[in-house]
Scaffold this active site. Structure first.
Site, PDB file in Angstrom:
ATOM      1  N   GLU A 194      -1.194   1.005   1.686  1.00 49.95           N
ATOM      2  CA  GLU A 194      -0.957   1.611   0.366  1.00 49.95           C
ATOM      3  C   GLU A 194       0.368   1.147  -0.227  1.00 49.95           C
ATOM      4  OE1 GLU A 194      -2.655   3.759  -1.770  1.00 49.95           O
ATOM      5  OE2 GLU A 194      -4.408   3.461  -0.492  1.00 49.95           O
ATOM      6  N   ASP A 221     -12.711   5.766  -2.847  1.00 46.80           N
ATOM      7  CA  ASP A 221     -11.909   5.831  -1.620  1.00 46.80           C
ATOM      8  C   ASP A 221     -10.729   6.748  -1.907  1.00 46.80           C
ATOM      9  OD1 ASP A 221     -10.946   5.182   1.015  1.00 46.80           O
ATOM     10  OD2 ASP A 221      -9.528   3.782   0.126  1.00 46.80           O
ATOM     11  N   SER A 222     -10.001   7.103  -0.858  1.00 47.12           N
ATOM     12  CA  SER A 222      -8.779   7.880  -1.049  1.00 47.12           C
ATOM     13  C   SER A 222      -7.708   7.040  -1.749  1.00 47.12           C
ATOM     14  CB  SER A 222      -8.248   8.335   0.315  1.00 47.12           C
ATOM     15  OG  SER A 222      -8.015   7.196   1.133  1.00 47.12           O
ATOM     16  N   CYS A 247     -11.817   2.057   9.095  1.00 49.57           N
ATOM     17  CA  CYS A 247     -11.105   2.621   7.946  1.00 49.57           C
ATOM     18  C   CYS A 247     -11.023   1.462   6.969  1.00 49.57           C
ATOM     19  CB  CYS A 247      -9.709   3.084   8.341  1.00 49.57           C
ATOM     20  SG  CYS A 247      -8.670   3.480   6.910  1.00 49.57           S
ATOM     21  N   THR A 248     -11.403   1.710   5.718  1.00 52.84           N
ATOM     22  CA  THR A 248     -11.510   0.589   4.777  1.00 52.84           C
ATOM     23  C   THR A 248     -10.151   0.011   4.376  1.00 52.84           C
ATOM     24  OG1 THR A 248     -11.679   2.197   2.972  1.00 52.84           O
ATOM     25  CG2 THR A 248     -13.743   1.295   3.860  1.00 52.84           C
ATOM     26  N   HIS A 249      -9.069   0.691   4.713  1.00 51.33           N
ATOM     27  CA  HIS A 249      -7.754   0.091   4.466  1.00 51.33           C
ATOM     28  C   HIS A 249      -7.476  -1.076   5.424  1.00 51.33           C
ATOM     29  CE1 HIS A 249      -6.977   3.729   2.118  1.00 51.33           C
ATOM     30  NE2 HIS A 249      -5.846   3.194   1.691  1.00 51.33           N
ATOM     31  N   CYS A 270     -15.192   4.660   2.102  1.00 51.74           N
ATOM     32  CA  CYS A 270     -14.178   5.363   2.883  1.00 51.74           C
ATOM     33  C   CYS A 270     -14.907   5.984   4.064  1.00 51.74           C
ATOM     34  CB  CYS A 270     -13.530   6.435   2.004  1.00 51.74           C
ATOM     35  SG  CYS A 270     -12.413   7.539   2.889  1.00 51.74           S
TER      36      CYS A 270
HETATM   37  N1  DGL Z   1      -9.819   4.374   3.642  1.00 51.93           N
HETATM   38  C1  DGL Z   1     -10.193   5.582   4.267  1.00 51.93           C
HETATM   39  C2  DGL Z   1     -11.251   5.383   5.349  1.00 51.93           C
HETATM   40  O1  DGL Z   1     -11.974   4.420   5.341  1.00 51.93           O
HETATM   41  C3  DGL Z   1      -9.194   6.600   4.712  1.00 51.93           C
HETATM   42  C4  DGL Z   1      -7.747   6.432   4.547  1.00 51.93           C
HETATM   43  C5  DGL Z   1      -7.060   7.780   4.457  1.00 51.93           C
HETATM   44  O2  DGL Z   1      -6.680   8.354   5.494  1.00 51.93           O
HETATM   45  O3  DGL Z   1      -6.941   8.245   3.333  1.00 51.93           O
HETATM   46  O4  DGL Z   1     -11.409   6.214   6.197  1.00 51.93           O
END
Ligand code: DGL
Length: 274
Positions: free
Chosen positions: A157, A15-16, A189-191, A78
């Site tokens: 984050e 992931d990022s 978005c996985t966050h 991600c």
């Molecule tokens: N966690 C990421 C996703 O699922 C992206 C978050 C980012 O913008 O870096 O898209």
């Protein structure tokens, strides 16, 4: 810090940043004895505002790195990276099974009572062909409100998801979907699963998080050569970040409760990871 011993067969997860940990924790629940290698590209975070070509270059190099570290299946945890890279990665590494994320519009469209669903996501995912195809395929009878929410990535984050001062920011992103009468919100978005409690405290909606389904898919494609880790030889789960390992370790503990993790810094040099 010293490099961890190499794992011979592992599930690689990328992931990022810390978002992919929402998928990794489901992989750990489902496959507790399978070794995992997690890569957080915090040196390039966020991915959401970046063009697809740039994300693809990063993800290509991370996949190469994970394969060198011993990954024999890779989960792109991600949505932005999956949209930009999944197709190319499968073509470049036909021997490696890749599992990706796609916005979970299908279950949301099936479950909605109001006929309106919200999709909380980042710009890169919203712009991608993958999302367009998912909407064409599954959302023909639902109204979809797409909400790009970059600040929510930052809140997670920075470990500020549950802070009281974050509530108005979260509310601001939810409001257009609630005003449109959405009863399902897809976390694309996985966050965002790490904000689930904060979102539920603000809105009476159903949240759709595909991470359990993604973990199940990883279990299905697991190559037979992946064996339960021999704890005497190698750490079971290892973590790499292109950002600050100490800060990552702290977030890992805060978000998932994992203590004393083996976290190693990885450096970008001329588009490659070392
Ligand atoms: N966690 C990421 C996703 O699922 C992206 C978050 C980012 O913008 O870096 O898209």
């Amino acid at each position: 810090m010293s490099q961890p011993p190499k794992t011979t067969g592992a599930v690689g997860v990328l992931d990022s940043g810390v978002g992919g940990l929402s998928v990794l924790r489901e992989i750990h629940r489902l496959l507790p004895d399978i070794p995992t290698i997690y890569f957080a590209d915090q040196g390039h975070l966020p991915y959401g505002p970046r063009p697809a070509g740039e994300i693809r270059r990063f993800v290509d190099a991370i996949a190469d790195f994970l394969i060198r570290q011993g990954a024999s299946v890779i989960v792109i945890a991600c949505n932005a990276a999956s949209a930009a890279s999944l197709h190319d990665l499968r073509a470049r590494h036909p021997e490696v099974p890749f599992v990706g994320m796609e916005p979970a519009v299908k279950p949301a469209a099936e479950a909605t009572q109001t006929g309106v669903i919200g999709v909380l996501t980042t710009q890169a995912t919203a712009n991608g062909d993958l999302y367009r195809r998912v909407l064409e395929r599954y959302a023909s009878r639902a109204r979809v409100i797409t909400q790009v929410a970059p600040e929510l990535v930052t809140l997670v984050e920075q470990g500020r998801g549950d802070a009281p001062e974050s509530q108005p920011i979260i509310q601001g992103y939810l409001q257009p979907m609630l005003d449109a009468n959405a009863d399902q919100i897809v976390l694309a978005c996985t966050h965002f699963p790490f904000l689930a409690d904060a979102i539920r405290a603000l809105a009476g909606v159903t949240l759709i998080d595909p991470s359990v389904a993604v973990a199940r898919q990883a279990a299905r494609v697991l190559p037979p050569q992946i064996l339960p880790a021999d704890h005497a030889i190698a750490p079971r789960n290892v973590y790499f970040t292109s950002g600050d390992p100490a800060a990552f370790r702290l977030m890992l503990r805060q978000l998932t409760g994992v203590q004393d993790a083996h976290v190693t810094g990885a450096r970008w040099t001329a588009g490659r990871l070392e």
